[in-house]
Design an enzyme around this catalytic site. Structure first.
Site, PDB file in Angstrom:
ATOM      1  CG  PHE A   1      37.603  24.957   7.644  1.00 34.08           C
ATOM      2  CD1 PHE A   1      36.904  25.696   6.767  1.00 34.08           C
ATOM      3  CD2 PHE A   1      38.467  25.313   8.389  1.00 34.08           C
ATOM      4  CE1 PHE A   1      37.014  27.213   7.123  1.00 34.08           C
ATOM      5  CE2 PHE A   1      38.700  26.797   8.497  1.00 34.08           C
ATOM      6  CZ  PHE A   1      38.014  27.813   7.812  1.00 34.08           C
TER       7      PHE A   1
ATOM      8  CB  CYS B   1      28.128  23.969   7.857  1.00 34.55           C
ATOM      9  SG  CYS B   1      29.042  23.117   8.891  1.00 34.55           S
TER      10      CYS B   1
ATOM     11  N   GLY C   1      21.775  18.938  -7.919  1.00 35.39           N
ATOM     12  CA  GLY C   1      20.937  18.469  -7.018  1.00 35.39           C
ATOM     13  C   GLY C   1      19.811  19.326  -6.705  1.00 35.39           C
TER      14      GLY C   1
ATOM     15  CD  GLN D   1      29.994  17.373  -7.266  1.00 29.39           C
ATOM     16  OE1 GLN D   1      29.840  17.918  -6.181  1.00 29.39           O
ATOM     17  NE2 GLN D   1      31.140  17.450  -7.881  1.00 29.39           N
TER      18      GLN D   1
ATOM     19  N   GLY E   1      21.987  21.460   1.901  1.00 30.90           N
ATOM     20  CA  GLY E   1      21.324  21.508   3.124  1.00 30.90           C
ATOM     21  C   GLY E   1      22.443  21.213   4.206  1.00 30.90           C
TER      22      GLY E   1
ATOM     23  CG  ASN F   1      31.027  26.607   5.543  1.00 31.91           C
ATOM     24  OD1 ASN F   1      31.816  25.889   4.943  1.00 31.91           O
ATOM     25  ND2 ASN F   1      30.655  26.399   6.776  1.00 31.91           N
TER      26      ASN F   1
ATOM     27  CD  GLU G   1      26.969  16.898   9.257  1.00 32.92           C
ATOM     28  OE1 GLU G   1      26.398  15.801   9.543  1.00 32.92           O
ATOM     29  OE2 GLU G   1      26.616  18.019   9.170  1.00 32.92           O
TER      30      GLU G   1
ATOM     31  CE  LYS H   1      28.336  15.114   3.067  1.00 34.75           C
ATOM     32  NZ  LYS H   1      29.671  15.649   3.393  1.00 34.75           N
TER      33      LYS H   1
END
Length: 454
Positions: free
Chosen positions: A165, A282, A275, A273, A279, A230, A168, A343
């Site tokens: 878990f 995961c 956006g 949030q 992407g 996820n 990135e 991100k």
């Protein structure tokens, strides 16, 4: 990140092998080594292996280069391509190879997992727990056990599922201070499960200092938990994106809405949030895989399927939002783009919203100038060939008709509205991450568009 201590004495005799030196294998292996465990990472890609042996980190993850360097120097972390050498004497062997989406149906491609299982079977010299770290469909751990038994009927082993878990950009902290560690065992065989549990409790013992919870479940539950987690987070992102669109129609503010929702402990503040769509490595892969798993089990997951559709539609529609801010067309106009990766704090371009957005803008006749602090090398093969890559954000703004924020790197937040207005040809800002203050932008004479804010 320093709330635990390296183990001394007998604890340092623990040895593990990590099959796969990609993102998950490298981060996990380096962190285990930091615990005081001897870790052998097996990487069969010659270029990647050469880089790792030379101390060059082939991925961007804050703090990972220093962690690898210090543990390599201490002799706890080694790299090689010989599975037999790595597996010999290891109490646990982790499989951390890629499971990319299979062409056509989105199901996880398990060819590398199965190949690793066969190679591990041939290399086993004593008892070991074979642990799946890769994200795999339900039933994979039992299939690994079958492959090992078929390859080596005399092998003494157990299998476990230990999904990762890691986010990135903050993966080291996630590993060192996890919300939970989930370990699936074959609970149909209690004595075998108990033996494997003992090994993995020893491997994860350093986390007891930070009171990280270890949750032991059945194999199938552990495998499914990764996909479910996820997919649920992806649903939160798609939900708040739809709420942002609704806020724009009704004159509401999505950030206040998100705060109001997040104050409810049952909902929480994270992943609310708005956006341009999610992407990365995961969420897109795991939502597709879970949909496929559910279909094969004849138990459809409609919410997950809809999440996938909503996200794809959102990314596809962002180019239209940019064109609308430019009066309906970007033909002949210069579009400056801030951020390309999916991100901040990563160089990962997988399924980034920038890919479909920039292709659509280029097809519509825009000239594109772009900057990303670490992602431009990875972006170039995926974006239109005529994109101009700049050295910093202000160079992107020079002569731009519209400036688009696609990734919320912190450095972009500090940009001066007055400086942007001075450099741009037509001062239109399309902030798809809501990093700027609308009042300050408009006070500088800029036309400012954001997401879900009146």
């Amino acid at each position: 990140m320093r709330g635990w201590q390296k183990r001394e004495g007998g604890g340092q005799k623990v040895r593990i092998a990590m099959i796969g030196g990609g993102y998950v294998g490298l981060v996990s292996g380096a962190c285990f080594a930091e615990f005081g465990i001897n870790v052998s990472i097996v990487e069969t890609n010659p270029e990647r292996l050469s880089a790792l042996r030379d101390g060059r980190i082939p991925i961007y993850e804050p703090g990972l280069d220093a962690l690898v360097a210090s543990n390599s120097q201490a002799g706890r972390l080694t790299f090689g391509d010989d599975i037999a050498q790595a597996v010999t004497g290891a109490e646990a062997v982790f499989i951390a190879v890629g499971t990319p989406p299979r062409n056509g149906d989105g199901a996880a491609d398990l060819q590398y997992v199965h190949a690793a299982a066969r190679q591990i079977a041939e290399a086993l010299t004593g008892y070991a727990v074979i642990v799946t770290k890769s994200t795999v469909p339900v039933g994979t751990s039992r299939r690994i056990a079958e492959i090992i038994r078929q390859t080596r009927p005399d092998a003494d082993f157990d299998v476990a599922s230990n999904p990762e878990f890691l986010r990135e950009g903050s993966a080291i902290g996630d590993f060192m201070r996890p919300d939970r560690v989930i370990i699936g065992l074959d609970q149909r065989l209690p004595e075998r499960a108990s033996r494997a549990e003992g090994v993995l409790r020893q491997v994860y013992r350093p986390l007891s200092v930070v009171e990280a919870p270890l949750l032991f479940t059945g194999l199938e539950t552990a495998e499914l938990t990764k996909y479910a987690s996820n997919s649920f987070l992806a649903m939160k992102i798609s939900f708040i994106n739809e709420m942002a669109d609704l806020c724009e129609k009704l004159g509401a503010n999505v950030h206040d809405l998100a705060r109001g929702m997040g104050m409810d402990k049952r909902i929480g503040r994270d992943f609310l949030q708005p956006g341009p769509g999610y992407g990365g490595s995961c969420f897109p892969k795991d939502t597709l895989a879970l949909s496929r798993i559910a279909q094969e089990a004849h138990s459809a997951c409609r919410l997950v399927e809809t999440t996938v559709q909503v996200n794809e539609a959102r990314k596809a529609g962002m180019a239209g939002r940019i064109a609308a801010a430019c009066g309906g067309s970007v033909a002949g106009k210069t579009v400056g783009v801030l951020g390309l990766t999916f991100k901040p704090e990563t160089d990962d371009m997988r399924e980034s919203a920038s890919i479909p957005i920039l292709h659509r803008l280029a097809e519509a006749g825009a000239t594109i100038r772009a900057y990303d602090p670490v992602g431009m090398a990875a972006a170039k093969p995926l974006l239109p060939q005529d994109v101009v890559y700049c050295t910093d954000a202000l160079e992107v703004a020079e002569g731009a008709d519209v400036l688009v924020v696609l990734t919320e790197w912190n450095m972009f937040r500090a940009l001066s509205p007055a400086e942007l207005a001075k450099r741009m040809r037509n001062g239109v800002i399309v902030d798809l991450r809501n990093i700027f203050d609308p009042t300050a932008m408009r006070a500088a004479g800029l036309t400012y568009e954001s997401v879900g804010r009146p």
